[in-house]
Design a protein around this motif. Structure first.
Motif: not given
Length: 230
Positions: A20-22, A25-28, A33-34
């Motif tokens: 789920a890209p969206s 992306a929100r979590l990252v 990222r790490r």
């Protein structure tokens, strides 16, 4: 059985996040990222541990009788599966799952561009023969299906992220099916220091699992089970 079904559903739901890209992306963006990768790895291991424990507690419904040959299947397959998982996670791979960032795919992608998924699939498929009960077949069969679906999902995700031209350039030297790019001459196998470390790590993990790791973490002792059937 209800706990097993709940654990399996939670495991699959958690592993739908990368698709789920969206949401990813929100979590990252919020975690970094790490931190996201670390938290996701911990959650995945915790859910896997719960899933294994729930499967062991579920009712046993036998589907076939045990035989010695069934245990030789995972013994033969797991070194390759662990190598693909370890090298896939440690080498950069913008085309698939990897812990190490990088713009160029690592050497293992000459074998397959989805090494982690193939390692996961081989692990699951090889554990079906020696576990001839309903829960095990559902568990490992679901993992195999999840891996197969993941090939298409990760290809689509990488194509969107990289763009058509970059995707075409990188994917030309790889293949979804193992060794196809090598056999067709589109890729060459050039082992690196990381590949050798991954190979040694896979052998060490296999030895540890056979010696005590499988019995400690999962329950059944593969060698003891094999000796009992010989």
């Amino acid at each position: 059985m209800s706990e097993f079904g709940l654990a399996l559903a939670a495991f699959l739901a958690a592993h739908s996040v990368p698709a789920a890209p969206s949401l990813r992306a929100r979590l990252v963006e919020s975690l970094g990222r790490r931190a996201y990768l670390a938290a996701y790895s911990v959650l995945s291991l915790a859910l896997l541990a719960w899933l294994v424990a729930a499967a062991r507690r579920a009712d046993t419904v036998s589907l076939w009788q045990p035989a010695a040959w069934q245990w030789y299947v995972p013994l033969a397959v797991m070194p390759a599966a662990l190598f693909l998982v370890v090298s896939g996670l440690l080498e950069p791979n913008p085309l698939s799952v990897a812990l190490r960032p990088g713009d160029e795919p690592g050497p293992v992608t000459a074998i397959t561009r989805h090494p982690v998924l193939w390692g996961f699939l081989l692990w699951a498929a090889s554990h079906v023969p020696p576990n001839g009960d309903l829960v095990a077949v559902v568990l490992f069969g679901t993992m195999v299906a999840f891996s197969l679906v993941g090939f298409a999902l990760l290809d689509a995700k990488a194509r969107r992220r990289l763009g058509p031209a970059r995707w075409q350039a990188l994917s030309r030297a790889t293949s979804v099916l193992p060794f196809v790019a090598l056999l067709s001459g589109r890729a060459t196998l050039a082992p690196s220091r990381g590949s050798l470390i991954a190979f040694a790590s896979a052998l060490a993990l296999c030895a540890w699992f056979l010696a005590q790791g499988h019995a400690l973490l999962i329950g059944p002792d593969p060698l003891a089970s094999l000796q009992a059937l010989d």
